[in-house]
Write a protein that holds these residues in place. Structure first.
Motif, short mmCIF file in Angstrom:
data_model
loop_
_atom_site.label_atom_id
_atom_site.label_comp_id
_atom_site.label_asym_id
_atom_site.label_seq_id
_atom_site.Cartn_x
_atom_site.Cartn_y
_atom_site.Cartn_z
N GLY A 301 0.60 -1.31 0.01
CA GLY A 301 0.16 0.25 0.10
C GLY A 301 0.91 1.52 0.41
O GLY A 301 0.50 2.54 -0.73
N LEU A 302 2.43 1.16 0.77
CA LEU A 302 2.44 2.27 0.67
C LEU A 302 3.61 2.68 -0.75
O LEU A 302 3.83 3.46 -0.96
N LEU A 303 3.73 1.55 -0.93
CA LEU A 303 4.59 1.66 -2.77
C LEU A 303 3.02 2.18 -3.53
O LEU A 303 3.73 2.88 -4.64
N PHE A 304 2.68 1.65 -3.39
CA PHE A 304 1.06 1.98 -3.88
C PHE A 304 0.78 3.69 -4.36
O PHE A 304 1.19 4.56 -5.03
N LEU A 305 1.22 4.24 -2.83
CA LEU A 305 0.82 5.89 -2.54
C LEU A 305 2.06 6.13 -3.67
O LEU A 305 2.32 7.67 -3.76
N ALA A 306 3.43 6.28 -3.08
CA ALA A 306 4.10 6.30 -3.40
C ALA A 306 4.29 6.39 -4.99
O ALA A 306 4.82 8.01 -5.42
#
Length: 315
Positions: A301-306
């Motif tokens: 999820g953090l990667l998606f936001l990034a």
């Protein structure tokens, strides 16, 4: 250079698999190795299927922010588990043989995905955006329906559903694992045979057609292979939404190529490596039993936001 990195990934996976099987093993060796081998097989199958399926989906969609989970696979799995408990009760659902339950889930996921792709792409592959949007809407609808049914369930039955819908590698049947491995290997082999066509399809529909590629047929075949991989992975252990995004992004960064003959095995190896290494750390070193899926979803999820924020910054 990229092929050498894929080779290193394969060697790294073999090493971590050996460590997973042999770490602090005690007698009875045969029984413990059998349990660990089943869990290891599930980790490798799910990681490889999710990684390769996401690369295929991103290629035909022309967007590196998308994952197969966006078209409703996870929501359909949750709804199936909920309706199963409602129809048979918590005790009745638990008494269904594991092999039969696995086949029911696999067939339901595969049929629904084939129906979605076939109905929306029966004319040509220009409807790929419509297919994705329809899948997102269906996912929201199915998830909302499952939550509504869950609110009317008894607490004991709700607990059974919650246990079934979270990804778990602890109770994997050897027969289910064998079927999953065969479907995965066949799908990966077919995808690798299509690798040159996928390279051209990734250039866009008009460019691919100008180069003489039957773009619509390639897109449909790629989506069906992706559906087979995701269906096997989800039916085997449950949904892991952001693992595919994590593995596909790492594969593209590590190999620095657009060739699917390299990207597909790289994504499959990275997916398997993430799950095996993560399970080894949490289970063997930290003594945790159920933290892996949560951690993978968190970092995915953090990667998606990034990636979303990075794309906006470039604009």
């Amino acid at each position: 250079m990229a092929e050498r990195r894929v080779l290193f990934l394969g060697l790294g996976l073999l090493m971590i698999c050996a460590g997973f099987l042999a770490w602090q093993i005690r007698a009875p060796y045969g029984f413990i190795l059998e349990l660990r081998a089943a869990k290891l097989g599930a980790l490798v199958c799910v990681g490889a299927a999710t990684g390769a399926a996401t690369v295929l989906f991103q290629t035909v969609a022309g967007n590196r922010l998308l994952t197969p989970g966006l078209v409703g696979f996870d929501a359909l799995f949750v709804l199936l588990q909920t309706l199963l408990v409602v129809a048979l009760g918590g005790v009745g659902a638990a008494q269904i043989p594991g092999g039969l339950r696995f086949l029911m889930e696999l067939v339901a996921l595969a049929v629904c995905s084939a129906a979605l792709f076939g109905l929306l792409l029966r004319r040509d592959a220009r409807d790929i955006t419509k297919m994705i949007l329809t899948g997102v809407i269906l996912g929201v609808l199915l998830r909302g329906l499952a939550e509504m049914v869950q609110r009317m369930m008894d607490p004991s039955e709700f607990a059974v559903v919650q246990q079934a819908i979270f990804a778990s590698f602890g109770n994997v049947d050897n027969g289910q694992l064998a079927v999953s491995a065969m479907v995965l290997l066949a799908s990966l082999a077919a995808a690798l045979r299509m690798a040159p066509a996928l390279d051209v399809a990734g250039l866009g529909r008009e460019t691919a057609r100008g180069l003489g590629l039957n773009h619509d047929r390639v897109v449909m075949m790629a989506l069906l292979l992706m559906a087979a991989m995701v269906s096997v992975s989800t039916a085997l252990v449950g949904p892991i939404t952001f693992l595919g995004l994590l593995t596909a992004s790492l594969a593209r960064r590590l190999t620095n190529t657009h060739r699917h003959a390299v990207l597909l095995p790289a994504a499959a190896l990275i997916g398997a490596l993430i799950l095996v290494a993560g399970q080894f750390v949490f289970e063997r070193l930290m003594g945790a039993q159920s933290a892996l899926a949560v951690i993978v979803e968190f970092f995915g999820g953090l990667l998606f936001l990034a990636l979303v924020l990075q794309k906006k910054a470039r604009r």
